[in-house]
Design a protein around this motif. Structure first.
Motif, mmCIF file in Angstrom:
data_model
loop_
_atom_site.group_PDB
_atom_site.id
_atom_site.type_symbol
_atom_site.label_atom_id
_atom_site.label_comp_id
_atom_site.label_asym_id
_atom_site.label_seq_id
_atom_site.Cartn_x
_atom_site.Cartn_y
_atom_site.Cartn_z
ATOM 1 N N ALA A 205 -12.244 34.533 59.278
ATOM 2 C CA ALA A 205 -10.888 35.190 59.636
ATOM 3 C C ALA A 205 -11.099 36.429 60.172
ATOM 4 O O ALA A 205 -10.234 36.990 61.367
ATOM 5 C CB ALA A 205 -10.164 35.526 58.172
ATOM 6 N N ALA A 206 -12.381 37.094 60.010
ATOM 7 C CA ALA A 206 -12.865 38.505 60.833
ATOM 8 C C ALA A 206 -12.842 38.069 62.178
ATOM 9 O O ALA A 206 -12.393 38.823 63.230
ATOM 10 C CB ALA A 206 -14.023 39.308 60.091
ATOM 11 N N ALA A 242 -0.559 37.793 60.728
ATOM 12 C CA ALA A 242 -0.644 36.603 59.720
ATOM 13 C C ALA A 242 -2.161 36.548 59.574
ATOM 14 O O ALA A 242 -2.422 36.283 58.337
ATOM 15 C CB ALA A 242 -0.040 35.471 60.495
ATOM 16 N N THR A 243 -2.938 36.746 60.544
ATOM 17 C CA THR A 243 -4.481 36.503 60.233
ATOM 18 C C THR A 243 -4.898 37.715 59.311
ATOM 19 O O THR A 243 -5.801 37.185 58.495
ATOM 20 C CB THR A 243 -5.334 36.244 61.750
ATOM 21 O OG1 THR A 243 -4.841 35.212 62.330
ATOM 22 C CG2 THR A 243 -6.701 36.203 61.292
ATOM 23 N N LYS A 244 -4.593 38.962 59.549
ATOM 24 C CA LYS A 244 -5.203 39.841 58.783
ATOM 25 C C LYS A 244 -4.626 39.922 57.510
ATOM 26 O O LYS A 244 -5.371 40.202 56.435
ATOM 27 C CB LYS A 244 -4.621 41.078 59.421
ATOM 28 C CG LYS A 244 -5.374 41.789 60.638
ATOM 29 C CD LYS A 244 -4.759 42.931 61.340
ATOM 30 C CE LYS A 244 -5.551 43.573 62.135
ATOM 31 N NZ LYS A 244 -4.999 44.932 62.822
ATOM 32 N N SER A 245 -3.628 39.436 57.242
ATOM 33 C CA SER A 245 -2.988 39.099 56.024
ATOM 34 C C SER A 245 -3.830 38.183 54.968
ATOM 35 O O SER A 245 -3.773 38.232 53.839
ATOM 36 C CB SER A 245 -1.555 38.521 55.896
ATOM 37 O OG SER A 245 -1.393 37.412 56.330
ATOM 38 N N VAL A 246 -4.591 37.283 55.574
ATOM 39 C CA VAL A 246 -5.409 36.101 54.986
ATOM 40 C C VAL A 246 -6.440 37.065 54.336
ATOM 41 O O VAL A 246 -7.030 36.663 53.145
ATOM 42 C CB VAL A 246 -5.856 35.216 55.683
ATOM 43 C CG1 VAL A 246 -6.748 33.975 55.089
ATOM 44 C CG2 VAL A 246 -4.481 34.385 56.150
ATOM 45 N N ILE A 247 -7.104 38.047 54.913
ATOM 46 C CA ILE A 247 -8.337 38.677 54.530
ATOM 47 C C ILE A 247 -8.219 39.091 53.026
ATOM 48 O O ILE A 247 -8.963 38.927 52.252
ATOM 49 C CB ILE A 247 -8.874 39.621 55.733
ATOM 50 C CG1 ILE A 247 -9.078 38.837 56.795
ATOM 51 C CG2 ILE A 247 -10.084 40.518 55.156
ATOM 52 C CD1 ILE A 247 -9.719 39.914 58.094
ATOM 53 N N GLN A 453 -10.610 29.363 71.631
ATOM 54 C CA GLN A 453 -11.423 29.902 70.585
ATOM 55 C C GLN A 453 -10.627 30.080 69.119
ATOM 56 O O GLN A 453 -11.129 30.127 67.941
ATOM 57 C CB GLN A 453 -11.634 31.479 70.723
ATOM 58 C CG GLN A 453 -12.791 31.397 71.887
ATOM 59 C CD GLN A 453 -13.146 33.127 72.375
ATOM 60 O OE1 GLN A 453 -12.345 33.786 72.305
ATOM 61 N NE2 GLN A 453 -14.465 32.997 72.872
ATOM 62 N N ARG A 454 -9.429 30.362 69.185
ATOM 63 C CA ARG A 454 -8.112 30.491 68.201
ATOM 64 C C ARG A 454 -8.244 28.977 67.420
ATOM 65 O O ARG A 454 -8.545 29.065 66.080
ATOM 66 C CB ARG A 454 -6.946 30.894 68.364
ATOM 67 C CG ARG A 454 -5.941 30.891 67.094
ATOM 68 C CD ARG A 454 -4.550 31.398 67.736
ATOM 69 N NE ARG A 454 -4.027 30.409 68.399
ATOM 70 C CZ ARG A 454 -3.428 29.111 68.127
ATOM 71 N NH1 ARG A 454 -3.421 28.946 66.872
ATOM 72 N NH2 ARG A 454 -3.071 28.401 69.056
ATOM 73 N N GLN A 455 -8.260 28.052 68.171
ATOM 74 C CA GLN A 455 -8.133 26.667 67.300
ATOM 75 C C GLN A 455 -9.788 26.535 67.120
ATOM 76 O O GLN A 455 -9.534 25.878 65.746
ATOM 77 C CB GLN A 455 -8.211 25.686 68.686
ATOM 78 C CG GLN A 455 -6.429 25.839 69.138
ATOM 79 C CD GLN A 455 -5.598 25.293 67.967
ATOM 80 O OE1 GLN A 455 -5.761 24.416 67.242
ATOM 81 N NE2 GLN A 455 -4.092 25.847 68.400
ATOM 82 N N GLN A 456 -10.730 26.873 67.450
ATOM 83 C CA GLN A 456 -12.057 26.740 66.988
ATOM 84 C C GLN A 456 -12.098 27.263 65.750
ATOM 85 O O GLN A 456 -12.661 26.727 64.920
ATOM 86 C CB GLN A 456 -12.905 27.301 67.954
ATOM 87 C CG GLN A 456 -14.522 27.149 67.726
ATOM 88 C CD GLN A 456 -15.446 27.741 68.454
ATOM 89 O OE1 GLN A 456 -15.332 28.706 68.786
ATOM 90 N NE2 GLN A 456 -16.445 26.909 69.077
ATOM 91 N N HIS A 457 -11.836 28.659 65.433
ATOM 92 C CA HIS A 457 -11.755 29.307 64.251
ATOM 93 C C HIS A 457 -10.896 28.589 63.020
ATOM 94 O O HIS A 457 -11.482 28.484 62.137
ATOM 95 C CB HIS A 457 -11.298 30.749 64.632
ATOM 96 C CG HIS A 457 -12.123 31.523 65.222
ATOM 97 N ND1 HIS A 457 -13.685 31.711 64.979
ATOM 98 C CD2 HIS A 457 -11.945 32.764 66.400
ATOM 99 C CE1 HIS A 457 -14.062 32.679 65.816
ATOM 100 N NE2 HIS A 457 -13.173 33.017 66.617
ATOM 101 N N MET A 458 -9.782 28.055 63.586
ATOM 102 C CA MET A 458 -9.107 27.472 62.651
ATOM 103 C C MET A 458 -9.832 26.268 62.171
ATOM 104 O O MET A 458 -9.816 26.106 60.682
ATOM 105 C CB MET A 458 -7.737 27.146 63.137
ATOM 106 C CG MET A 458 -6.609 28.484 63.446
ATOM 107 S SD MET A 458 -5.137 27.815 64.171
ATOM 108 C CE MET A 458 -4.464 26.499 62.928
#
Length: 488
Positions: A205-206, A242-247, A453-458
């Motif tokens: 996520a980071a 939304a991504t930051k909220s996951v951390i 890259q976003r898809q890769q991280h997901m």
């Protein structure tokens, strides 16, 4: 007199073979020769091999192995279970003690005086009688020493049945501790894997946050140049938030599982945090542990001896059967032998002479001929308890088989899901490489690279989740199959 004694002995010998109560017969189960989903990948029908390393060593994680070892020595509920075993053993010893005579020793000094005005003994100690002299002294004293012996002859097996029940209760305490060890160990493995998974997902996520911040910066530059759009900017900001909220959620999950490990190991939260933070075996770059080996399932019939809950249920039947026998024997006569050999003398110097010997012996019988149906009701209670325990045993066996089948099916599907997610992750890796090549050639903009890259991280996050699911199902399956989980 001799004939009377012989008749009592003969009766005792005859009645000694009349132990009451039904003989216990272990339940017989007809089970399938293999599991419905026996062909699940990663499993084998072979039985567990003896003298092998514990199954969780297949995760190849030194920290996990150390945590499990410490938990099995430090866990407080396991220590409580060990004390319960001691209590059960002591209770068994108490019940067993009723099989042998009770012997107590005693000694003392007695002194008493008789009143001359006593309506019964007064004339004997008084001088006011026809003889003009006292027949005995009004003041008496004596020294005494001796033993008291009491024994109930267990002719109908009542005490023996109670002792059998107590021994079985001790066995149940042992089995309960085995089952608790399995549960605690699986809980340690689960929480450790979840903690490691939260750490790995937090790192992913980071990375996603960094990429999305780059995307946002790029869109803002394009917007200032007149080539971007407010819609793209809003989307980028929403995705970043939304991504930051996951951390924080992942941080909470990591902390929760860390605290749970502390409880399982009987340590303080601060101590557990220090242990994990100082360990050289943990880092976010290390992969989440995966099981590398085959899970031996054995046969369905093996569960009858491997599962602690099934073994406890079977022992419950045996214990209730023994208690039923004790209730049946309780309606028959009880025979007692008592004796009190010793020495008695007026002067202490004469206490241990041969003339000072004294004794008393008794044989007695007690038979409750009428109690308003109380004993019959107690027998009915025990019979109902036995039938209930038999049904409970059958239900436990059925539940165990169903649990193994469910986890076998889930473990197989989880491995398929993990394989497909890994395949998808490989494709996203290729997409990132292709996007970077096209960007270097000037054929696509950098937004395309960032999106790849976003898809890769997901997909990397999904891979972690899939591996955790497979590992947890492997743990659950190993737990459902039972066996010895205790380190020596």
């Amino acid at each position: 007199m001799k004939l009377h004694k012989l008749s009592l002995i003969a009766a005792a010998l005859i009645l000694s073979g009349c132990a009451a109560g039904p003989d216990y017969q272990p339940p017989k189960q007809t089970l399938d020769t293999e599991y419905l989903y026996q062909q699940t990948a990663g499993t084998s029908q072979q039985a567990v091999l003896a003298n092998t390393s514990p199954w969780w060593y297949q995760f190849n994680d030194t920290m996990l192995n150390q945590l499990v070892a410490d938990a099995q020595h430090q866990n407080i509920p396991l220590q409580i279970a060990a004390e319960r075993i001691k209590a059960a053993q002591a209770y068994q010893n108490v019940v067993e003690s009723f099989k042998v005579p009770t012997i107590s020793l005693g000694a003392g000094y007695s002194s008493f005086g008789l009143s001359e005005n006593d309506p019964l003994l007064g004339p004997v100690v008084s001088t006011n009688n026809p003889l003009g002299t006292a027949l005995i002294d009004s003041s008496q004293e004596a020294f005494h020493a001796g033993a008291t012996i009491a024994w109930e002859m267990d002719l109908f097996g009542r005490i023996d049945k109670q002792a059998q029940a107590a021994a079985i209760r001790k066995e149940q305490a042992d089995i309960f501790r085995e089952g608790l060890t399995t549960m605690i160990t699986s809980d340690v493995i689960h929480n450790y894997l979840q903690m490691r998974g939260a750490q790995a997902r937090k790192a992913i996520a980071a990375g996603m946050v960094r990429d999305q911040e780059e995307t946002l910066t790029l869109i803002e530059k394009m917007l200032r140049s007149g080539y971007g759009s407010e819609l793209d900017l809003a989307r980028a900001k929403a995705m970043l938030a939304a991504t930051k909220s996951v951390i924080p959620q992942l941080q909470t999950a990591e902390s929760v599982h860390q605290q749970r490990l502390a409880i399982l190991l009987g340590e303080t939260p601060a101590g557990m945090k220090a242990r994990l933070s100082q360990s050289q075996l943990l880092s976010a770059s290390q992969p989440v542990p995966e099981l590398s080996g085959i899970i031996p399932t054995g046969l369905p019939s093996d569960l009858l001896q491997r599962r602690p809950d099934i073994r406890i249920a079977e022992r419950e039947m045996a214990a209730v059967n023994a208690e039923l026998g004790a209730a049946i024997a309780n309606q028959y006569p009880k025979f007692y032998l008592t004796g009190a050999p010793g020495v008695l003398a007026k002067d202490f110097d004469d206490l241990f002479s041969s003339d000072s010997a004294a004794w008393i012996a008794n044989i007695g019988v007690s038979w409750n001929l009428f109690d308003g149906g109380r004993n019959e009701a107690l027998i009915d209670i025990q019979e109902a308890r036995f039938k209930s325990s038999a049904l409970s045993y059958q239900h436990t066996v059925n539940g165990a088989i169903g649990e193994v089948e469910t986890l076998l099916y889930g473990y197989g599907n989880s491995q398929q899901y993990q394989a497909l997610v890994l395949e998808s992750k490989a494709e996203t890796d290729k997409a990132v490489k292709k996007a970077k090549s096209l960007y270097a050639a000037g054929l696509v903009d950098y937004l395309t690279v960032l999106d790849a890259q976003r898809q890769q991280h997901m997909m990397a996050d999904r891979v972690i989740a899939a591996k955790l699911q497979t590992a947890n199902l492997a743990t659950g399956l190993s737990k459902a199959l039972g066996g010895d989980w205790e380190l020596q």
